[in-house]
Design a protein around this motif. Structure first.
Motif, PDB file in Angstrom:
ATOM      1  N   ARG A 108      20.424  22.641  -1.884  1.00 57.14           N
ATOM      2  CA  ARG A 108      20.671  23.953  -2.468  1.00 57.14           C
ATOM      3  C   ARG A 108      19.406  24.807  -2.441  1.00 57.14           C
ATOM      4  NH1 ARG A 108      25.164  24.765  -5.993  1.00 57.14           N
ATOM      5  NH2 ARG A 108      26.641  23.010  -5.913  1.00 57.14           N
ATOM      6  N   ARG A 109      18.283  24.210  -2.777  1.00 55.17           N
ATOM      7  CA  ARG A 109      17.028  24.961  -2.754  1.00 55.17           C
ATOM      8  C   ARG A 109      16.678  25.395  -1.332  1.00 55.17           C
ATOM      9  NH1 ARG A 109      12.404  23.548  -3.844  1.00 55.17           N
ATOM     10  NH2 ARG A 109      11.701  25.299  -5.132  1.00 55.17           N
ATOM     11  N   LEU A 110      16.906  24.515  -0.368  1.00 49.92           N
ATOM     12  CA  LEU A 110      16.629  24.852   1.028  1.00 49.92           C
ATOM     13  C   LEU A 110      17.491  26.025   1.475  1.00 49.92           C
ATOM     14  CD1 LEU A 110      15.359  24.213   3.815  1.00 49.92           C
ATOM     15  CD2 LEU A 110      17.200  22.547   4.149  1.00 49.92           C
ATOM     16  N   SER A 137      15.815  29.700   2.267  1.00 47.65           N
ATOM     17  CA  SER A 137      15.775  30.045   3.694  1.00 47.65           C
ATOM     18  C   SER A 137      16.800  31.101   4.067  1.00 47.65           C
ATOM     19  CB  SER A 137      16.013  28.798   4.542  1.00 47.65           C
ATOM     20  OG  SER A 137      17.354  28.326   4.401  1.00 47.65           O
ATOM     21  N   GLY A 138      17.870  31.221   3.271  1.00 47.95           N
ATOM     22  CA  GLY A 138      18.965  32.106   3.629  1.00 47.95           C
ATOM     23  C   GLY A 138      19.902  31.527   4.657  1.00 47.95           C
ATOM     24  N   ALA A 159       4.785  20.271  -5.435  1.00 46.59           N
ATOM     25  CA  ALA A 159       5.865  19.781  -4.582  1.00 46.59           C
ATOM     26  C   ALA A 159       6.890  20.878  -4.328  1.00 46.59           C
ATOM     27  CB  ALA A 159       6.530  18.563  -5.216  1.00 46.59           C
ATOM     28  N   ALA A 160       7.191  21.666  -5.351  1.00 51.58           N
ATOM     29  CA  ALA A 160       8.127  22.779  -5.174  1.00 51.58           C
ATOM     30  C   ALA A 160       7.599  23.766  -4.147  1.00 51.58           C
ATOM     31  CB  ALA A 160       8.376  23.473  -6.510  1.00 51.58           C
ATOM     32  N   ALA A 161       6.300  24.052  -4.196  1.00 53.68           N
ATOM     33  CA  ALA A 161       5.712  24.985  -3.235  1.00 53.68           C
ATOM     34  C   ALA A 161       5.751  24.419  -1.827  1.00 53.68           C
ATOM     35  CB  ALA A 161       4.271  25.312  -3.643  1.00 53.68           C
ATOM     36  N   ALA A 162       5.504  23.108  -1.696  1.00 53.96           N
ATOM     37  CA  ALA A 162       5.567  22.483  -0.374  1.00 53.96           C
ATOM     38  C   ALA A 162       6.991  22.520   0.169  1.00 53.96           C
ATOM     39  CB  ALA A 162       5.060  21.047  -0.454  1.00 53.96           C
ATOM     40  N   ALA A 163       7.984  22.291  -0.699  1.00 60.37           N
ATOM     41  CA  ALA A 163       9.377  22.378  -0.267  1.00 60.37           C
ATOM     42  C   ALA A 163       9.731  23.795   0.159  1.00 60.37           C
ATOM     43  CB  ALA A 163      10.300  21.914  -1.387  1.00 60.37           C
ATOM     44  N   ASP A 164       9.191  24.785  -0.537  1.00 59.35           N
ATOM     45  CA  ASP A 164       9.443  26.173  -0.161  1.00 59.35           C
ATOM     46  C   ASP A 164       8.844  26.495   1.203  1.00 59.35           C
ATOM     47  OD1 ASP A 164      10.864  26.607  -2.489  1.00 59.35           O
ATOM     48  OD2 ASP A 164       9.187  27.564  -3.544  1.00 59.35           O
ATOM     49  N   ARG A 165       7.749  25.860   1.545  1.00 58.51           N
ATOM     50  CA  ARG A 165       7.172  26.084   2.873  1.00 58.51           C
ATOM     51  C   ARG A 165       8.079  25.506   3.960  1.00 58.51           C
ATOM     52  NH1 ARG A 165       2.418  25.779  -0.227  1.00 58.51           N
ATOM     53  NH2 ARG A 165       2.216  23.499  -0.124  1.00 58.51           N
ATOM     54  N   VAL A 166       8.752  24.402   3.665  1.00 63.18           N
ATOM     55  CA  VAL A 166       9.737  23.878   4.616  1.00 63.18           C
ATOM     56  C   VAL A 166      10.873  24.875   4.795  1.00 63.18           C
ATOM     57  CG1 VAL A 166      11.419  22.040   5.047  1.00 63.18           C
ATOM     58  CG2 VAL A 166       9.149  21.466   4.148  1.00 63.18           C
ATOM     59  N   ALA A 167      11.333  25.477   3.699  1.00 66.87           N
ATOM     60  CA  ALA A 167      12.377  26.496   3.792  1.00 66.87           C
ATOM     61  C   ALA A 167      11.906  27.681   4.623  1.00 66.87           C
ATOM     62  CB  ALA A 167      12.796  26.949   2.399  1.00 66.87           C
ATOM     63  N   ALA A 168      10.645  28.050   4.512  1.00 65.05           N
ATOM     64  CA  ALA A 168      10.105  29.148   5.321  1.00 65.05           C
ATOM     65  C   ALA A 168      10.082  28.769   6.793  1.00 65.05           C
ATOM     66  CB  ALA A 168       8.703  29.520   4.838  1.00 65.05           C
ATOM     67  N   ASP A 169       9.800  27.505   7.086  1.00 62.05           N
ATOM     68  CA  ASP A 169       9.861  27.038   8.475  1.00 62.05           C
ATOM     69  C   ASP A 169      11.261  27.243   9.040  1.00 62.05           C
ATOM     70  OD1 ASP A 169       7.186  26.083   8.448  1.00 62.05           O
ATOM     71  OD2 ASP A 169       7.834  24.173   7.601  1.00 62.05           O
ATOM     72  N   VAL A 170      12.270  26.891   8.241  1.00 65.45           N
ATOM     73  CA  VAL A 170      13.659  27.041   8.659  1.00 65.45           C
ATOM     74  C   VAL A 170      14.007  28.515   8.817  1.00 65.45           C
ATOM     75  CG1 VAL A 170      16.048  26.747   7.898  1.00 65.45           C
ATOM     76  CG2 VAL A 170      14.423  24.849   7.688  1.00 65.45           C
ATOM     77  N   ALA A 171      13.602  29.323   7.863  1.00 65.45           N
ATOM     78  CA  ALA A 171      13.922  30.755   7.914  1.00 65.45           C
ATOM     79  C   ALA A 171      13.309  31.412   9.136  1.00 65.45           C
ATOM     80  CB  ALA A 171      13.437  31.444   6.642  1.00 65.45           C
ATOM     81  N   GLY A 172      12.212  30.858   9.625  1.00 70.38           N
ATOM     82  CA  GLY A 172      11.535  31.441  10.774  1.00 70.38           C
ATOM     83  C   GLY A 172      12.194  31.179  12.100  1.00 70.38           C
ATOM     84  N   VAL A 173      13.345  30.487  12.115  1.00 75.09           N
ATOM     85  CA  VAL A 173      13.970  30.192  13.401  1.00 75.09           C
ATOM     86  C   VAL A 173      14.426  31.459  14.081  1.00 75.09           C
ATOM     87  CG1 VAL A 173      16.319  29.826  12.512  1.00 75.09           C
ATOM     88  CG2 VAL A 173      15.602  28.656  14.586  1.00 75.09           C
ATOM     89  N   GLY A 174      14.836  32.489  13.318  1.00 73.85           N
ATOM     90  CA  GLY A 174      15.218  33.767  13.897  1.00 73.85           C
ATOM     91  C   GLY A 174      16.327  33.618  14.910  1.00 73.85           C
ATOM     92  N   SER A 175      16.116  34.174  16.070  1.00 71.17           N
ATOM     93  CA  SER A 175      17.091  34.094  17.148  1.00 71.17           C
ATOM     94  C   SER A 175      16.907  32.795  17.902  1.00 71.17           C
ATOM     95  CB  SER A 175      16.925  35.266  18.108  1.00 71.17           C
ATOM     96  OG  SER A 175      17.102  36.487  17.428  1.00 71.17           O
ATOM     97  N   PRO A 176      17.938  32.352  18.616  1.00 74.12           N
ATOM     98  CA  PRO A 176      17.801  31.159  19.435  1.00 74.12           C
ATOM     99  C   PRO A 176      16.696  31.323  20.470  1.00 74.12           C
ATOM    100  CG  PRO A 176      20.112  31.783  19.223  1.00 74.12           C
ATOM    101  CD  PRO A 176      19.296  32.896  18.643  1.00 74.12           C
ATOM    102  N   ARG A 177      16.149  30.215  20.946  1.00 74.06           N
ATOM    103  CA  ARG A 177      15.169  30.251  22.017  1.00 74.06           C
ATOM    104  C   ARG A 177      15.734  31.030  23.200  1.00 74.06           C
ATOM    105  NH1 ARG A 177      15.857  25.047  21.456  1.00 74.06           N
ATOM    106  NH2 ARG A 177      16.082  24.599  23.652  1.00 74.06           N
ATOM    107  N   PRO A 178      14.981  31.915  23.806  1.00 74.65           N
ATOM    108  CA  PRO A 178      15.505  32.722  24.905  1.00 74.65           C
ATOM    109  C   PRO A 178      16.087  31.851  26.011  1.00 74.65           C
ATOM    110  CG  PRO A 178      13.365  33.542  24.192  1.00 74.65           C
ATOM    111  CD  PRO A 178      13.592  32.239  23.467  1.00 74.65           C
ATOM    112  N   GLY A 179      17.380  31.980  26.222  1.00 79.82           N
ATOM    113  CA  GLY A 179      18.041  31.316  27.333  1.00 79.82           C
ATOM    114  C   GLY A 179      18.375  29.874  27.129  1.00 79.82           C
TER     115      GLY A 179
END
Length: 317
Positions: free
Chosen positions: A92-94, A98-99, A287-307
């Motif tokens: 749920r936190r992730l 991350s959205g 630990a909560a802050a470290a978990a939030d950084r993982v969520a930021a990693d996920v949120a940063g996926v943006g668009s699929p890899r080109p092609g």
């Protein structure tokens, strides 16, 4: 503030009694279930739904309406304990942070279902997503796992590269994964062997349990991703390790090998962290802050890899 751990709460957790110190899988499962039942539930979701995957159950979490990237999440627990209920709060936190929508895979567990059952479940889930089994194919897919789940995520990407490239995710996020189940001699296995939550002996116990006691399998590339001879052609990766974790060094070696193979890779060692920090957010601000950084990693996926995904779908049989 502890001079070793990121905060005093983590120092207390590391010094306490861990259920993973037992060899009684049933008792560990019961202890994990009891702790999960006593935790606050976590952020409210727009929708939570039980789903049937091809080989196992799953649960979807949608933080908001409308299309969003999808995270296929594999829980930790030594391939033998834990389930989607035990990881409900971290998931749920992730999702909230991350959205992204999240599909939590309730993969099969050893010793009842040893390797390769949980790898099969992961591969089947990712193929199901790519085939539109959950509805519309998401705009981007991330496979994310912690601990044993990180191992499953890495192994699934290696298999999909050969079996079904169209189903490869756009990003793999491996959080303190066990990349080499045969490791007993790396500096982290020796220097962090006891006193940091997960003991090295417990890591070895669960690794052997997963392969049905057949220690010759521990160096098999289908079990330990670090032993895969070729890591090229895999999705971009984020590898997150914890400073005070016995299985840290092989995970970091895997990240370096991914990078050397031309896979865009981010390696982040979380200072002062211990294994399993995704589960400690309500106890440890660090630990909560470290978990939030993982969520930021996920949120940063943006668009699929080109092609990348388009080429895979075009080549799909």
């Amino acid at each position: 503030m502890s001079q070793v751990f990121a905060d005093e709460a983590l120092a207390g957790i590391a010094a306490g009694t861990s259920p993973f110190g037992s060899a009684d899988v049933g008792a560990i499962r019961a202890a994990i279930a009891a702790r999960a039942a006593g935790r606050p539930r976590g952020p409210e979701m727009h929708e939570v739904r039980e789903v049937a995957l091809p080989t196992c159950p799953g649960r979807t979490y949608r933080p908001a309406a409308g299309p969003a990237p999808l995270v296929v999440f594999l829980h930790g627990g030594g391939w033998s304990v834990g389930d989607v209920d035990a990881f409900d709060r971290p998931v749920r936190r992730l999702a909230a942070a991350s959205g992204a929508d999240v599909l939590a895979v309730d993969h099969r567990l050893a010793p009842e279902q040893p390797w390769p059952a949980s790898v099969d479940d992961t591969v089947a889930a990712l193929r199901h997503v790519a085939d539109g089994g959950l509805g519309a194919v998401p705009p981007a897919v991330v496979v994310c796992g912690d601990s044993a789940g990180g191992t499953l995520a890495a192994l699934a990407c290696l298999r999909l590269r050969e079996e079904a490239p169209y189903a490869l995710p756009d990003l793999q996020v491996l959080v303190y994964p066990n990349a080499d189940l045969s490791d007993t001699t790396s500096p982290s296995m020796r220097e962090k062997a006891t006193g940091f939550g997960l003991d090295a002996a417990s890591a070895t116990f669960f690794a052997r349990l997963w392969v049905g006691g057949d220690e010759t399998r521990l160096r098999d590339p289908r079990v330990s991703p670090l032993h895969a001879p070729d890591l090229s052609g895999l999705p971009p990766a984020v590898v997150v390790t914890a400073e005070h974790d016995p299985i840290r060094d092989p995970a970091e070696a895997y990240a370096r090998r991914l990078d050397a193979a031309g896979v865009p890779t981010t390696l982040r060692r979380e200072p002062g962290m211990i294994h399993n920090f995704l589960q400690f957010d309500e106890l440890s601000p660090a630990a909560a802050a470290a978990a939030d950084r993982v969520a930021a990693d996920v949120a940063g996926v943006g668009s699929p890899r080109p092609g990348a995904r388009g080429r895979g779908r075009a080549a799909r049989p």
